[in-house]
Design a protein around this motif. Structure first.
Motif, PDB file in Angstrom:
ATOM      1  N   ALA A   1      15.557  42.638  25.895  1.00  0.00           N
ATOM      2  CA  ALA A   1      14.120  43.166  25.011  1.00  0.00           C
ATOM      3  C   ALA A   1      13.512  43.146  24.428  1.00  0.00           C
ATOM      4  O   ALA A   1      12.673  43.424  24.204  1.00  0.00           O
ATOM      5  N   GLU A   2      14.257  43.090  22.978  1.00  0.00           N
ATOM      6  CA  GLU A   2      13.719  42.430  21.696  1.00  0.00           C
ATOM      7  C   GLU A   2      13.190  41.059  22.120  1.00  0.00           C
ATOM      8  O   GLU A   2      12.020  41.572  21.383  1.00  0.00           O
ATOM      9  N   TYR A   3      13.186  40.584  22.863  1.00  0.00           N
ATOM     10  CA  TYR A   3      12.669  38.876  22.820  1.00  0.00           C
ATOM     11  C   TYR A   3      11.507  39.788  23.725  1.00  0.00           C
ATOM     12  O   TYR A   3      10.608  38.955  23.631  1.00  0.00           O
ATOM     13  N   LEU A   4      11.289  39.802  24.783  1.00  0.00           N
ATOM     14  CA  LEU A   4      10.237  40.698  25.160  1.00  0.00           C
ATOM     15  C   LEU A   4       8.942  41.289  24.811  1.00  0.00           C
ATOM     16  O   LEU A   4       8.130  41.370  24.648  1.00  0.00           O
ATOM     17  N   ARG A   5      10.082  42.261  23.509  1.00  0.00           N
ATOM     18  CA  ARG A   5       8.876  43.249  22.707  1.00  0.00           C
ATOM     19  C   ARG A   5       8.131  42.455  21.566  1.00  0.00           C
ATOM     20  O   ARG A   5       6.859  42.600  22.074  1.00  0.00           O
ATOM     21  N   LEU A   6       9.211  41.270  21.559  1.00  0.00           N
ATOM     22  CA  LEU A   6       8.599  40.140  20.246  1.00  0.00           C
ATOM     23  C   LEU A   6       7.202  39.220  21.252  1.00  0.00           C
ATOM     24  O   LEU A   6       5.732  39.079  21.044  1.00  0.00           O
ATOM     25  N   LEU A   7       7.455  38.910  22.716  1.00  0.00           N
ATOM     26  CA  LEU A   7       6.039  38.182  23.381  1.00  0.00           C
ATOM     27  C   LEU A   7       5.765  39.142  23.589  1.00  0.00           C
ATOM     28  O   LEU A   7       4.613  38.156  23.725  1.00  0.00           O
ATOM     29  N   ARG A   8       5.278  40.527  24.587  1.00  0.00           N
ATOM     30  CA  ARG A   8       4.022  40.912  24.347  1.00  0.00           C
ATOM     31  C   ARG A   8       3.668  41.602  22.830  1.00  0.00           C
ATOM     32  O   ARG A   8       2.427  41.232  22.986  1.00  0.00           O
TER      33      ARG A   8
ATOM     34  N   ASP B   1       1.455  37.879  36.004  1.00  0.00           N
ATOM     35  CA  ASP B   1       1.290  39.170  36.636  1.00  0.00           C
ATOM     36  C   ASP B   1       2.953  40.133  35.814  1.00  0.00           C
ATOM     37  O   ASP B   1       2.562  41.549  35.536  1.00  0.00           O
ATOM     38  N   ASN B   2       4.165  39.132  35.692  1.00  0.00           N
ATOM     39  CA  ASN B   2       4.880  40.105  35.757  1.00  0.00           C
ATOM     40  C   ASN B   2       5.633  39.620  34.636  1.00  0.00           C
ATOM     41  O   ASN B   2       6.861  39.829  34.505  1.00  0.00           O
ATOM     42  N   SER B   3       5.280  39.760  33.740  1.00  0.00           N
ATOM     43  CA  SER B   3       5.924  39.576  32.001  1.00  0.00           C
ATOM     44  C   SER B   3       5.710  39.950  30.678  1.00  0.00           C
ATOM     45  O   SER B   3       4.805  40.660  31.528  1.00  0.00           O
TER      46      SER B   3
ATOM     47  N   THR C   1      14.417  47.161  38.269  1.00  0.00           N
ATOM     48  CA  THR C   1      13.605  47.120  37.840  1.00  0.00           C
ATOM     49  C   THR C   1      12.974  46.647  36.395  1.00  0.00           C
ATOM     50  O   THR C   1      11.809  46.508  35.292  1.00  0.00           O
ATOM     51  N   ARG C   2      13.825  45.601  35.526  1.00  0.00           N
ATOM     52  CA  ARG C   2      14.300  45.609  34.701  1.00  0.00           C
ATOM     53  C   ARG C   2      13.400  44.395  34.235  1.00  0.00           C
ATOM     54  O   ARG C   2      12.518  43.595  35.328  1.00  0.00           O
ATOM     55  N   PRO C   3      11.780  44.173  33.594  1.00  0.00           N
ATOM     56  CA  PRO C   3      10.378  43.216  33.484  1.00  0.00           C
ATOM     57  C   PRO C   3      11.090  41.682  33.030  1.00  0.00           C
ATOM     58  O   PRO C   3      12.327  41.888  32.487  1.00  0.00           O
ATOM     59  N   ASN C   4      10.442  40.789  33.736  1.00  0.00           N
ATOM     60  CA  ASN C   4      10.603  39.770  34.201  1.00  0.00           C
ATOM     61  C   ASN C   4      10.269  39.080  32.878  1.00  0.00           C
ATOM     62  O   ASN C   4       9.012  39.259  32.511  1.00  0.00           O
ATOM     63  N   LEU C   5      10.578  38.514  32.320  1.00  0.00           N
ATOM     64  CA  LEU C   5      10.531  37.013  30.985  1.00  0.00           C
ATOM     65  C   LEU C   5       9.452  36.141  31.379  1.00  0.00           C
ATOM     66  O   LEU C   5       9.709  35.540  32.167  1.00  0.00           O
TER      67      LEU C   5
END
Length: 83
Positions: free
Chosen positions: A60-67, A80-82, A9-13
């Motif tokens: 997790a930190e990188y994904l939070r920044l990208l979002r 759709d999956n990033s 279930t880990r979100p994709n970058l």
């Protein structure tokens, strides 16, 4: 949630080119982002070019920044999956 389920279930970058486009749209350098996440600029460069993937906490930190950047810059398609 067990360890296998967590991996599934880990979100994709987003793809590496989108990662770089988001950072650049925000006017951030690789060094600034690397410092904020707590990794070396070289490690961050490898993530952004697709040569390596971040480990769990850094991911997790990188994904939070990208979002966060993606919300500010919707003109950069992230898929759709990033982020």
């Amino acid at each position: 949630m067990d360890a296998i389920e967590a991996l599934l279930t880990r979100p994709n970058l987003p793809p590496p080119a989108v990662r770089a486009a988001l950072r650049q749209a925000e006017g951030l350098t690789q060094a600034e982002v690397a410092t904020a996440i707590g990794v070396s600029r070289v490690a961050f460069h490898r993530w952004e070019t697709g040569q390596a993937e971040p480990r769990a906490h850094s991911r997790a930190e990188y994904l939070r920044l990208l979002r966060g950047i993606a919300e500010k810059h919707p003109e950069i398609g992230v898929g759709d999956n990033s982020a």
